[in-house]
Design an enzyme around this catalytic site. Sequence first.
Site, PDB file in Angstrom:
ATOM      1  N   GLU A 102      12.664  -9.403   1.961  1.00 33.63           N
ATOM      2  CA  GLU A 102      11.751  -7.944   2.442  1.00 33.63           C
ATOM      3  C   GLU A 102      12.823  -6.879   2.176  1.00 33.63           C
ATOM      4  O   GLU A 102      14.102  -6.936   2.454  1.00 33.63           O
ATOM      5  CB  GLU A 102      11.784  -8.275   4.157  1.00 33.63           C
ATOM      6  CG  GLU A 102      11.083  -7.038   4.513  1.00 33.63           C
ATOM      7  CD  GLU A 102      10.827  -7.300   6.032  1.00 33.63           C
ATOM      8  OE1 GLU A 102      11.092  -8.496   6.598  1.00 33.63           O
ATOM      9  OE2 GLU A 102      10.411  -6.420   6.652  1.00 33.63           O
TER      10      GLU A 102
ATOM     11  N   ASP B 292       1.969 -15.702   7.148  1.00 37.22           N
ATOM     12  CA  ASP B 292       1.130 -17.226   6.949  1.00 37.22           C
ATOM     13  C   ASP B 292       1.373 -17.381   5.477  1.00 37.22           C
ATOM     14  O   ASP B 292       1.553 -18.578   5.497  1.00 37.22           O
ATOM     15  CB  ASP B 292      -0.092 -16.936   7.353  1.00 37.22           C
ATOM     16  CG  ASP B 292      -0.302 -17.104   8.859  1.00 37.22           C
ATOM     17  OD1 ASP B 292       0.867 -17.203   9.516  1.00 37.22           O
ATOM     18  OD2 ASP B 292      -1.449 -17.123   9.573  1.00 37.22           O
TER      19      ASP B 292
ATOM     20  N   TYR C 290      11.152   9.257   1.180  1.00 41.13           N
ATOM     21  CA  TYR C 290      11.244   8.206   0.293  1.00 41.13           C
ATOM     22  C   TYR C 290      12.030   8.902  -1.125  1.00 41.13           C
ATOM     23  O   TYR C 290      12.100   7.940  -2.131  1.00 41.13           O
ATOM     24  CB  TYR C 290       9.747   7.674  -0.190  1.00 41.13           C
ATOM     25  CG  TYR C 290       9.290   6.909   0.872  1.00 41.13           C
ATOM     26  CD1 TYR C 290       9.566   5.809   1.469  1.00 41.13           C
ATOM     27  CD2 TYR C 290       8.031   7.537   1.542  1.00 41.13           C
ATOM     28  CE1 TYR C 290       9.034   5.183   2.607  1.00 41.13           C
ATOM     29  CE2 TYR C 290       7.469   7.144   2.738  1.00 41.13           C
ATOM     30  CZ  TYR C 290       7.987   5.826   3.259  1.00 41.13           C
ATOM     31  OH  TYR C 290       7.451   5.040   4.417  1.00 41.13           O
TER      32      TYR C 290
ATOM     33  N   PRO D 285       0.978  -1.135   0.048  1.00 41.00           N
ATOM     34  CA  PRO D 285       0.064   0.051   0.042  1.00 41.00           C
ATOM     35  C   PRO D 285       0.759   1.228   0.035  1.00 41.00           C
ATOM     36  O   PRO D 285       1.568   1.196   0.760  1.00 41.00           O
ATOM     37  CB  PRO D 285      -0.772  -0.014   1.312  1.00 41.00           C
ATOM     38  CG  PRO D 285      -0.068  -1.104   2.091  1.00 41.00           C
ATOM     39  CD  PRO D 285       0.459  -2.158   1.052  1.00 41.00           C
ATOM     40  N   ASN D 286       0.430   2.297  -0.549  1.00 37.05           N
ATOM     41  CA  ASN D 286       0.745   3.612  -0.803  1.00 37.05           C
ATOM     42  C   ASN D 286       2.119   3.629  -1.732  1.00 37.05           C
ATOM     43  O   ASN D 286       2.537   4.770  -1.900  1.00 37.05           O
ATOM     44  CB  ASN D 286       0.883   4.140   0.557  1.00 37.05           C
ATOM     45  CG  ASN D 286      -0.354   4.399   1.483  1.00 37.05           C
ATOM     46  OD1 ASN D 286      -1.220   4.775   0.689  1.00 37.05           O
ATOM     47  ND2 ASN D 286      -0.368   3.833   2.451  1.00 37.05           N
TER      48      ASN D 286
ATOM     49  N   ALA E 166       3.088  -0.722   4.854  1.00 37.40           N
ATOM     50  CA  ALA E 166       2.648  -0.547   6.490  1.00 37.40           C
ATOM     51  C   ALA E 166       2.187  -2.114   6.697  1.00 37.40           C
ATOM     52  O   ALA E 166       1.986  -2.371   7.838  1.00 37.40           O
ATOM     53  CB  ALA E 166       1.604   0.710   6.446  1.00 37.40           C
TER      54      ALA E 166
ATOM     55  N   SER F 134      13.178   3.115   2.950  1.00 39.25           N
ATOM     56  CA  SER F 134      13.589   3.857   4.286  1.00 39.25           C
ATOM     57  C   SER F 134      14.315   2.762   5.372  1.00 39.25           C
ATOM     58  O   SER F 134      14.010   1.702   5.526  1.00 39.25           O
ATOM     59  CB  SER F 134      12.480   4.635   4.789  1.00 39.25           C
ATOM     60  OG  SER F 134      11.457   3.949   5.274  1.00 39.25           O
TER      61      SER F 134
ATOM     62  N   ARG G  23       5.009  11.185  -2.405  1.00 41.36           N
ATOM     63  CA  ARG G  23       4.838  10.786  -1.185  1.00 41.36           C
ATOM     64  C   ARG G  23       5.941  11.139  -0.260  1.00 41.36           C
ATOM     65  O   ARG G  23       6.963  10.629  -0.543  1.00 41.36           O
ATOM     66  CB  ARG G  23       4.232   9.444  -1.005  1.00 41.36           C
ATOM     67  CG  ARG G  23       4.413   8.573   0.330  1.00 41.36           C
ATOM     68  CD  ARG G  23       4.113   7.096   0.239  1.00 41.36           C
ATOM     69  NE  ARG G  23       4.115   6.548   1.708  1.00 41.36           N
ATOM     70  CZ  ARG G  23       4.212   5.481   1.890  1.00 41.36           C
ATOM     71  NH1 ARG G  23       4.753   4.647   1.171  1.00 41.36           N
ATOM     72  NH2 ARG G  23       4.127   5.437   3.079  1.00 41.36           N
TER      73      ARG G  23
ATOM     74  N   ASN H 285       8.097  -5.579  -0.650  1.00 43.39           N
ATOM     75  CA  ASN H 285       8.037  -4.091   0.115  1.00 43.39           C
ATOM     76  C   ASN H 285       6.543  -4.248   0.322  1.00 43.39           C
ATOM     77  O   ASN H 285       5.914  -3.796  -0.458  1.00 43.39           O
ATOM     78  CB  ASN H 285       8.428  -3.154  -0.488  1.00 43.39           C
ATOM     79  CG  ASN H 285       8.526  -1.700   0.341  1.00 43.39           C
ATOM     80  OD1 ASN H 285       7.739  -2.022   1.423  1.00 43.39           O
ATOM     81  ND2 ASN H 285       9.254  -0.861  -0.230  1.00 43.39           N
TER      82      ASN H 285
ATOM     83  N   ARG I 293      13.126   5.147  12.450  1.00 40.74           N
ATOM     84  CA  ARG I 293      11.871   5.913  12.245  1.00 40.74           C
ATOM     85  C   ARG I 293      10.857   5.523  13.446  1.00 40.74           C
ATOM     86  O   ARG I 293      11.499   4.975  14.578  1.00 40.74           O
ATOM     87  CB  ARG I 293      11.196   5.440  10.911  1.00 40.74           C
ATOM     88  CG  ARG I 293      11.999   5.939   9.909  1.00 40.74           C
ATOM     89  CD  ARG I 293      11.208   5.549   8.444  1.00 40.74           C
ATOM     90  NE  ARG I 293       9.967   6.495   8.249  1.00 40.74           N
ATOM     91  CZ  ARG I 293       8.952   6.228   7.304  1.00 40.74           C
ATOM     92  NH1 ARG I 293       9.173   5.186   6.526  1.00 40.74           N
ATOM     93  NH2 ARG I 293       7.906   6.864   7.196  1.00 40.74           N
TER      94      ARG I 293
ATOM     95  N   HIS J 141      12.765  -2.718   2.203  1.00 42.80           N
ATOM     96  CA  HIS J 141      12.302  -1.176   2.669  1.00 42.80           C
ATOM     97  C   HIS J 141      12.920  -0.180   2.031  1.00 42.80           C
ATOM     98  O   HIS J 141      14.397  -0.321   2.545  1.00 42.80           O
ATOM     99  CB  HIS J 141      12.061  -1.023   4.239  1.00 42.80           C
ATOM    100  CG  HIS J 141      11.087  -2.114   4.908  1.00 42.80           C
ATOM    101  ND1 HIS J 141       9.682  -2.143   4.757  1.00 42.80           N
ATOM    102  CD2 HIS J 141      11.383  -3.219   5.335  1.00 42.80           C
ATOM    103  CE1 HIS J 141       9.228  -3.249   4.922  1.00 42.80           C
ATOM    104  NE2 HIS J 141      10.221  -4.062   5.614  1.00 42.80           N
TER     105      HIS J 141
HETATM  106  C1  DQA Z   1       8.348   1.097   3.703  1.00 44.65           C
HETATM  107  C2  DQA Z   1       8.253   1.409   5.206  1.00 44.65           C
HETATM  108  C3  DQA Z   1       7.010   1.104   5.980  1.00 44.65           C
HETATM  109  O1  DQA Z   1       7.088   1.528   7.278  1.00 44.65           O
HETATM  110  C4  DQA Z   1       6.154   2.183   5.132  1.00 44.65           C
HETATM  111  O2  DQA Z   1       4.720   1.868   5.744  1.00 44.65           O
HETATM  112  C5  DQA Z   1       5.805   2.101   3.945  1.00 44.65           C
HETATM  113  C6  DQA Z   1       7.225   2.225   2.927  1.00 44.65           C
HETATM  114  C7  DQA Z   1       9.571   1.468   2.836  1.00 44.65           C
HETATM  115  O3  DQA Z   1       9.714   1.116   1.773  1.00 44.65           O
HETATM  116  O4  DQA Z   1      10.393   2.327   3.660  1.00 44.65           O
HETATM  117  O5  DQA Z   1       4.956   2.187   3.014  1.00 44.65           O
HETATM  118  O6  DQA Z   1       7.873  -0.399   3.413  1.00 44.65           O
END
Ligand code: DQA
Length: 151
Positions: A103, A92, A23, A10-11, A82, A107, A18, A79, A112, A105
Site C-alpha cells: 500500500e 476482500d 500532492y 480515483p482522482n 480515497a 501524502s 490536484r 494507491n 491529515r 500513499h
Molecule cells: C492518497 C491519500 C488519500 O487519502 C486520498 O484520498 C488520495 C491520495 C495519497 O496518495 O496520498 O486520493 O492515497
Amino acid sequence: MKTVLVLNGPNLNLLGTREPQVYGSTTLADLEALCRRRCEARGFALDFRQSNHEGVLVDAIHEAGQRQAAGTLAGVVLNAGAYTHTSIALHDAVKGTGVVMIEVHLSNVHAREAFRHHSFLSPVAAGVIVGLGAEGYALAIDALAARVAAA
Ligand code: DQA
C-alpha cells in the site's frame, strides 16, 4: 521476467493539478516513468494502471492474483486513493486472491484529516509506505524485488 502491477485509484489521474500543496507537481505520467525506470533497474516488467471505479480496481486485483499464482507477477503496488478509507471490497479482493500488495500513499495520511487515518487495506498489505511522495512507489518496487530475491 516477472511483472509489477502499479494500480492507482480515483482522482490520481488529476495529479499535477490536484491540490499541488498536498500532492506536488508530479503527474501520473511522471509517476509511470519513475516506476518504469525502477522496474527496469530491478528486472521487472511494469503494468501501470489508473481507474476511478472501484469494481475495475477489484477486477484488476483478481487478475493480479491469477498472475501471482502463475508465477508471472511479483506483486501489486496499490494507491487506492480515497477507496483506501472506504473499500471493504478492495480489502476482500486482496485477501481473497492472496496477492502480495504494498500500500502506497503520496501524502502522509496520518498528518491529515482523521477520516484518512483508517485504512481497510493496511491489514492485508505486505507493507505500507506513506508520505514519501513519488519515491514511495519506487521504494515499493524495491521491496517487491527484495521479496522475490528472498523467495
Ligand atoms: C492518497 C491519500 C488519500 O487519502 C486520498 O484520498 C488520495 C491520495 C495519497 O496518495 O496520498 O486520493 O492515497
